[in-house]
Design an enzyme around this catalytic site. Structure first.
Site, PDB file in Angstrom:
ATOM      1  N   ASN A 281      13.493   4.108   4.990  1.00 63.82           N
ATOM      2  CA  ASN A 281      12.910   5.444   4.879  1.00 63.82           C
ATOM      3  C   ASN A 281      13.983   6.534   4.948  1.00 63.82           C
ATOM      4  OD1 ASN A 281      10.372   4.334   4.719  1.00 63.82           O
ATOM      5  ND2 ASN A 281       9.783   4.823   6.812  1.00 63.82           N
TER       6      ASN A 281
ATOM      7  N   ARG B 169       3.577   1.672 -10.665  1.00 62.81           N
ATOM      8  CA  ARG B 169       4.466   0.634 -10.129  1.00 62.81           C
ATOM      9  C   ARG B 169       3.730  -0.687 -10.235  1.00 62.81           C
ATOM     10  NH1 ARG B 169       8.280   3.697  -7.207  1.00 62.81           N
ATOM     11  NH2 ARG B 169       7.405   5.535  -6.166  1.00 62.81           N
TER      12      ARG B 169
ATOM     13  N   ARG C 114       9.780   6.941  -9.195  1.00 64.86           N
ATOM     14  CA  ARG C 114      11.069   6.982  -8.497  1.00 64.86           C
ATOM     15  C   ARG C 114      11.478   5.622  -7.952  1.00 64.86           C
ATOM     16  NH1 ARG C 114      10.917  11.504  -4.504  1.00 64.86           N
ATOM     17  NH2 ARG C 114      11.596  12.798  -6.244  1.00 64.86           N
TER      18      ARG C 114
ATOM     19  N   HIS D 149       0.391   9.718 -12.325  1.00 60.67           N
ATOM     20  CA  HIS D 149       0.299   9.028 -11.046  1.00 60.67           C
ATOM     21  C   HIS D 149      -1.107   8.507 -10.773  1.00 60.67           C
ATOM     22  CE1 HIS D 149       0.428   8.913  -6.474  1.00 60.67           C
ATOM     23  NE2 HIS D 149       1.503   8.236  -6.790  1.00 60.67           N
TER      24      HIS D 149
ATOM     25  N   TYR E 193      -0.462  -2.709   1.688  1.00 64.04           N
ATOM     26  CA  TYR E 193      -0.812  -1.292   1.548  1.00 64.04           C
ATOM     27  C   TYR E 193      -2.310  -1.144   1.746  1.00 64.04           C
ATOM     28  CZ  TYR E 193       3.589   0.518  -0.440  1.00 64.04           C
ATOM     29  OH  TYR E 193       4.877   0.933  -0.632  1.00 64.04           O
TER      30      TYR E 193
ATOM     31  N   ARG F  95      -0.474  10.120   7.113  1.00 64.70           N
ATOM     32  CA  ARG F  95       0.503   9.083   7.463  1.00 64.70           C
ATOM     33  C   ARG F  95       1.893   9.667   7.652  1.00 64.70           C
ATOM     34  NH1 ARG F  95       3.973   6.132   4.210  1.00 64.70           N
ATOM     35  NH2 ARG F  95       2.859   6.743   2.335  1.00 64.70           N
TER      36      ARG F  95
ATOM     37  N   HIS G 270      -2.330   4.170   2.907  1.00 63.29           N
ATOM     38  CA  HIS G 270      -1.992   4.741   1.605  1.00 63.29           C
ATOM     39  C   HIS G 270      -3.175   5.393   0.905  1.00 63.29           C
ATOM     40  CE1 HIS G 270      -0.361   4.396  -2.663  1.00 63.29           C
ATOM     41  NE2 HIS G 270       0.642   4.955  -2.019  1.00 63.29           N
TER      42      HIS G 270
END
Length: 740
Positions: free
Chosen positions: A90, A427, A457, A487, A520, A616, A644
Site C-alpha cells: 500500500n 482488471r 492502473r 470503471h 474481495y 474502507r 470493496h
C-alpha cells in the site's frame, strides 16, 4: 488492429468534456436549490476548508489501520505477517502515485491548496512525518511482536552465520546454478556512470577495494525479482509442518555472502541494501494518440524512468554511501527512510503462504448463492432460469463467483440461443475463465463486444495482452470514451426466447477477476429487468459508438448523472426529515473525498438526518462537529477480506431505496470515469443490504471509529477484553449454516 481515425478520437474527447461540464453545472444547481429551500447556512462561508480532512493524511491513517491488524495478538500469526506485507504494498502505491503527483505539482508551480486548505508543500511535510512514523512502527511490529511469535512456531529468518555447513553448501550450489548467471554487478567510476535504479527493486550498494592500489570503489547489484525473496532452507515439508523447523534466508543475504565471486581480485569492504520508489503514474495524451493501445505501450516503457520519490536504506548504511545515493538520485532529506533490515516486507508474503492451518484463518469454501440454487441439487445452477424468476443478489466471497458470475458468462457462451454478449473488463486474472468464455462465444459465431480498460492502473500491460488476444479471436474490442476510464462493472447477454429477445444483465461492484473474488468483498445483481436491460444497452452503445445525449431510467451513470443523482436522493432525505417522515442515509464505499457529496451530507446532518458512512480507505468527511456533522458517524471495517462493495441506502420516508455499483465518492470516479449504480428493488435484497449496515455498524462488531479531528480509534474488544464480533466471519458462518 485498425487505427481509429483522428475525427473519432477528437469527437469522443469532446463528448467526455461536455459530460464533465454538464455534471458540474448540475451539481451547482442542486446545491443552490437545496440551500435556498431549507435555509441552511452556506458551508463554505461558515466553515471553510476546515470541514474537510486532508486526503493524503487520511490515506496514511488507513494504512495505520492495516498495521493495527498486524499488531493484533488475537489474529492468526501468518495473517499478521501478511498484513505487514500489505502495508508495504500500500505504501509503495501511495508514493508512486499520490506523493509523485504532489511532487509534480510543486515542480510545475501548480501550488493550488487542497480542499483541506493545505498547500502541496504542507501536505508533503505532513506526509513525510506520518510516513516515517508509520514505517518505523511497521519495523518495530515485525521485530518486536510478530517475529518472536514466528520463532515460537519454529519459523525463522536466518543469516548466513546461523547455518550449518551442509546448508551453506546447498545454498552455494543454488547461488552458482540459479543466481550467478543472472546477476549483473555495475561499477561506478569515470568509465561507468551511476546506473539507473529501477523502481521498487531491492539493491546492494557494494564497496570494493583494489588490493594493489588500495582505492575503494562503488558498485551496485540488483537483487533479482524473478526469484523468491525468501529462500526456504529446509524444504517445503518443513515449511508446512508445525513439528519441524522452517528456516528462510533472504535472497540478498545469499548474494552478499558470494560477492567475492562477483568481484574476483577485489576485496569486498562492505555492502548495504537499499530500495528506490519512483513516480510510476502514467500520463497518456489521448487527444494526440491515434492509437490508444500503442500510446500506452510507449508510456509503459517511460514509466520505468520516473523520478525518485523515496529512498529506503538499511539503518546501518555507511554515511558516505548514503551521500552518494542521495546525490546521484536527487533525493531530498525527508525522502530518506532508514530502517532495520530486511527492507521491502512484500517478501514476507511467501512465508505467510505456508500451509500451517493453525496459523491461518479457517479455510473458506464459497457456496452458490441461495437466490440461485434455493431448490436445486445440481452443481451448476441455471442462471438464466433463476433470473427469469427473480433478481439474484450476490455477495462475494461468501457467494461463489464461479457458480454465479462466471457461470453466467460460461452458460451464455455455450447457449445456442444467446445472440450477443457485451462485457466490461477493468482488471482480470492471468488465466481468466471470463476471457475464455468471451473467446468461445465469438468463435461460435455470437456477437461479442469487450470493453477493455487498458488504462487500469498497474494492470495496463496485462490488459493490453488481453485486448490483443480477444481481437485475434474475433471479439470486438473497444476502449471506451477518450478522456474517461471505464470503471463500471457490466455484463449484458441478449438471448432469443419464445416471447422474443430478452436481456440479462450483471451489474457489480467488483472486477471480473476470479482470483480477487476469493478475497474481495463485493456485491452484484443479475437481472432480466426490462428497463435495466435497456439502460445497460444504452450505456454499452455510448461506450462503443456515438451517443453523447444518452439518458437512463434505472441507472445512475458517471460522469453525467451519478453525483447529481445521489445528491438528489440526499436532498429528498432532508425533505422527508423536515416533513416529519423517516429519514436516514447510509453509504458504504472505499473512499469518501468528493466535496459536493460531503457538503450534501453535512446539510443532511444539519437538518437532523441520521447519516452513517462505512469507508474502507480515505475519508475527508469530518464527523461529529457540532453544528455541522453531529448526526454523522463514520466507521471502517478491515479484516480477512478487502471491503470493496459500494452501497447507498436512503430511508425515503419509510420506503427504502438502495443502490449498488462501482463508484467511490472521489473526483476521479464521479468526473473522470464511467461508473454505474443500479437500484436494488426486491424486498428481500433491500432487507439484506439494510441488515448489512446494521451488522457493520453494531457496537458488538469490531470496527474503527473516526472522530472530528481525523483520528481513528479501533473498537475490537469488549469490556472483558475479549474480541468483538468479526462481521466477515459472521457472514462466513451464516453461509455454512445454511448449506448444512
Amino acid at each position: 488492429m485498425t487505427t481509429q481515425p483522428d475525427t473519432r478520437v477528437q469527437t469522443s474527447n469532446h463528448i467526455g468534456g461536455d459530460i464533465n461540464k454538464i455534471e458540474r453545472a448540475e451539481t451547482r444547481v442542486d446545491r443552490i436549490d437545496i440551500g435556498e429551500k431549507i435555509k441552511l447556512p452556506n458551508l463554505a462561508g461558515d466553515f471553510g476548508s476546515d470541514r474537510f480532512l486532508d486526503r493524503e493524511t487520511s490515506w496514511i491513517e488507513f494504512n495505520t489501520r492495516v498495521l493495527e491488524l498486524a499488531e493484533d495478538p488475537h489474529l492468526f500469526l501468518l495473517e499478521r505477517l501478511n498484513f505487514l506485507s500489505i502495508v508495504t504494498s500500500n505504501l509503495d502505491e501511495f508514493f508512486m502515485v499520490r506523493v509523485a503527483g504532489l511532487k509534480r505539482r510543486i515542480a510545475t508551480g501548480i501550488a493550488v491548496p487542497a480542499p483541506s486548505g493545505l498547500t502541496p508543500e504542507e501536505q508533503m511535510e505532513e506526509i513525510a512525518e506520518a510516513a516515517h512514523a508509520l514505517q518505523e512502527r511497521q519495523a518495530r511490529v515485525f521485530h518486536e511482536q510478530v517475529y518472536p511469535e514466528l520463532e515460537k512456531e519454529k519459523i525463522r529468518i536466518v543469516g548466513w552465520d546461523d547455518l550449518e555447513d551442509a546448508a551453506k553448501e546447498k545454498l552455494t550450489r543454488f547461488f552458482r546454478a540459479e543466481l550467478f548467471p543472472i546477476l549483473t554487478p555495475l561499477a561506478v567510476d569515470p568509465a561507468h556512470p551511476f546506473p539507473y535504479i529501477s523502481g521498487l527493486s531491492l539493491n546492494l550498494a557494494v564497496i570494493v577495494r583494489n588490493p594493489q592500489t588500495g582505492k575503494e570503489l562503488f558498485a551496485r547489484l540488483k537483487v533479482p525479482e524473478t526469484i523468491d525473496r525468501m529462500i526456504s532452507i529446509d524444504g517445503s515439508r518443513a515449511v508446512n509442518s508445525s513439528s519441524s523447523e522452517a528456516r528462510f534466508i533472504p535472497l540478498e543475504a545469499i548474494i552478499a555472502q558470494h560477492l567475492d565471486v562477483l568481484f574476483p581480485g577485489m576485496e569486498v569492504v562492505e555492502h548495504h541494501a537499499f530500495r528506490v520508489t519512483r513516480n510510476e503514474d502514467l500520463e497518456v495524451e489521448e487527444d494526440d494518440a491515434e492509437n490508444l493501445l500503442k500510446a500506452l505501450e510507449k508510456e509503459l516503457l517511460r514509466r520505468r524512468f520516473g523520478p525518485p520519490v523515496r529512498l529506503e536504506v538499511e539503518d546501518t548504511i555507511n554515511p558516505n554511501i548514503l551521500d552518494l545515493l542521495v546525490s546521484e538520485l536527487g533525493i531530498d532529506g525527508h525522502e530518506i527512510y532508514k530502517l532495520p533490515a530486511p527492507l521491502d516486507m512484500r517478501g514476507f508474503a511467501a512465508i505467510a503462504k505456508a500451509n500451517r492451518p493453525a496459523l491461518h484463518y479457517p479455510k473458506h469454501v464459497a457456496h452458490t448463492s441461495r437466490w440461485l440454487n434455493a431448490n436445486e441439487t445440481s452443481k451448476a445452477a441455471d442462471v438464466f432460469g433463476a433470473a427469469r424468476e427473480h433478481d439474484v443478489l450476490l455477495h462475494h466471497p461468501y457467494d461463489s463467483f464461479a457458480t454465479s458470475v462466471q457461470a453466467f458468462l460460461e452458460q451464455a457462451a455455450a447457449d445456442p440461443n444467446v445472440q450477443a454478449i457485451k462485457q466490461t473488463l477493468y482488471r482480470t486474472s492471468g488465466d481468466s475463465p471470463i476471457v475464455d468464455a468471451l473467446i468461445e462465444a465469438a468463435e461460435s459465431g455470437k456477437q461479442v463486444l469487450a470493453l477493455v480498460e487498458i488504462k487500469a492502473r498497474f494492470d495496463e500491460q496485462a490488459n493490453i495482452e488481453w485486448a490483443r488476444k480477444l481481437e485475434r479471436a474475433g471479439v470486438h474490442v473497444v476502449y471506451g470514451i477518450v478522456g474517461l476510464k471505464t470503471h463500471c462493472k457490466l455484463s449484458l447477454v441478449v438471448r432469443k426466447e419464445a416471447d422474443g429477445l430478452r436481456r440479462y444483465c450483471h451489474i457489480g461492484t467488483g472486477n471480473y477477476h476470479p482470483s480477487t473474488a476469493r478475497f474481495y468483498e463485493d456485491l452484484g445483481l443479475i437481472t432480466c429487468d426490462q428497463q435495466i436491460g435497456e439502460d445497460v444497452s444504452r450505456l454499452f452503445n455510448q461506450l462503443s459508438g456515438y451517443a453523447p445525449k444518452t439518458t437512463y431510467k434505472q441507472l445512475l451513470v458517471a460522469p453525467r448523472s451519478l453525483r447529481s443523482g445521489l445528491i438528489d436522493n440526499i436532498n429528498k432525505e432532508i425533505e422527508h426529515k423536515l416533513a416529519g417522515q423517516k429519514a436516514k442515509i447510509q453509504i458504504k464505499c472505499n473512499s469518501m473525498v468528493d466535496e459536493a457529496i460531503i457538503d450534501s451530507l453535512y446539510r443532511a446532518s444539519q437538518a437532523g438526518v441520521e447519516v452513517n458512512v462505512i469507508v474502507r480507505g480515505i475519508c475527508a468527511l469530518r464527523p461529529g462537529v457540532p453544528g455541522l456533522s453531529e448526526n454523522i458517524k463514520v466507521r471502517s471495517v478491515l479484516g480477512r477480506f478487502l471491503e470493496h462493495s459500494r452501497v447507498f441506502t436512503f430511508e425515503n420516508g419509510g420506503s427504502p431505496k438502495t443502490y449498488i455499483g462501482s463508484a467511490d465518492m472521489m473526483h476521479r470516479n464521479l468526473d473522470r470515469r464511467v461508473e454505474a449504480l443500479v437500484q436494488v428493488k426486491a424486498p428481500a435484497h433491500v432487507k439484506y443490504l439494510l441488515d448489512m449496515f446494521d451488522n457493520y455498524l453494531s457496537p458488538k462488531t469490531s470496527n474503527w471509529h473516526l472522530d472530528a479531528n481525523g483520528k481513528w480509534e479501533r473498537h475490537h474488544l469488549n469490556k472483558d477484553g475479549q474480541p468483538l464480533l468479526d462481521v466477515q466471519a459472521s457472514y462466513l458462518s451464516s453461509r455454512d449454516k445454511k448449506k448444512k
